[in-house]
Enzyme design. Sequence first.
Site, PDB file in Angstrom:
ATOM      1  N   ASP A  99       0.839  -1.196   0.000  1.00 37.53           N
ATOM      2  CA  ASP A  99       0.000   0.000   0.000  1.00 37.53           C
ATOM      3  C   ASP A  99       0.874   1.246   0.000  1.00 37.53           C
ATOM      4  O   ASP A  99       2.026   1.197   0.430  1.00 37.53           O
ATOM      5  CB  ASP A  99      -0.885   0.025   1.254  1.00 37.53           C
ATOM      6  CG  ASP A  99      -1.833  -1.159   1.298  1.00 37.53           C
ATOM      7  OD1 ASP A  99      -2.141  -1.710   0.225  1.00 37.53           O
ATOM      8  OD2 ASP A  99      -2.247  -1.530   2.414  1.00 37.53           O
TER       9      ASP A  99
HETATM   10  N1  URA Z   1      -1.157  -5.933   3.850  1.00 43.30           N
HETATM   11  C1  URA Z   1      -1.650  -4.689   3.853  1.00 43.30           C
HETATM   12  O1  URA Z   1      -2.694  -4.427   4.428  1.00 43.30           O
HETATM   13  N2  URA Z   1      -0.976  -3.737   3.213  1.00 43.30           N
HETATM   14  C2  URA Z   1       0.197  -3.947   2.593  1.00 43.30           C
HETATM   15  O2  URA Z   1       0.777  -3.018   2.042  1.00 43.30           O
HETATM   16  C3  URA Z   1       0.706  -5.250   2.594  1.00 43.30           C
HETATM   17  C4  URA Z   1       0.018  -6.228   3.223  1.00 43.30           C
END
Ligand code: URA
Length: 238
Positions: free
Chosen positions: A104
């Site tokens: 993310d």
């Molecule tokens: N899980 C998440 O919620 N975000 C990420 O970036 C990676 C794994």
Amino acid sequence: MIRIDKFLGNMGIGTRTEVQRMIRRGEVLVNGQAVRLPKEKIAEETDIVTVNGAPVAYRRHIYLMMNKPAGYVTATVDNLYPTVIELLDDPIVASKVMPAGRLDVDTEGFVFLTSDGALNHFVTGPKNHIRKTYYAEVEGVLGESDREAFESGIQLDDGYVTKPGKLEITKSAEISKCFVTISEGKFHQVKRMFLSLGKKVVYLKRIRMGNLDLDPRLEPGESRELTEDELALIKEER
Ligand code: URA
């Protein structure tokens, strides 16, 4: 033709400064002759290069580990945020590699980038169960029931039940600290697993892929080439 220091860097032998030191110390031979200047050029596909007597095999592909900072997207183009590709200072490398999988925009840590499409596919393929470990800070107290929930699989907001994961709690308080290992990569998976347990992730950083740890010497935004051994560790199942 490519500069010898750049070639050695690209093959994962060391940082540019480290390989320049090796060259100056006479540890690097090209076709049996010591090279003394880092700017000397070699034919990377045909010249035989050794470092302290060990041959350096030419690799066609590029394999990078990056410590992604928050605020960057794991994509090659985006119209809202800067991309991890923009963090690479070598334009040729930047034009060749793609990130394998996604973090993310607010997640930090280990991103694997490669020009090797087949390996990218393998690392991201859900059937291959490459484990990813995250350090997370979570609002609310964490306990044994949360650990057990991760161990048995957690139903997400869309009804999907995750595969078993591992939750290792290192601090349980108003803001708890823990390590989470999962082998899938559903959208926002770690955040949604905690949400199902009534907890909000306030900080997330990927620290390991397969059996390979993110190099702690990499500052946010920095990346480096992987050695053959490190590459094998990413693919290792357990
Ligand atoms: N899980 C998440 O919620 N975000 C990420 O970036 C990676 C794994």
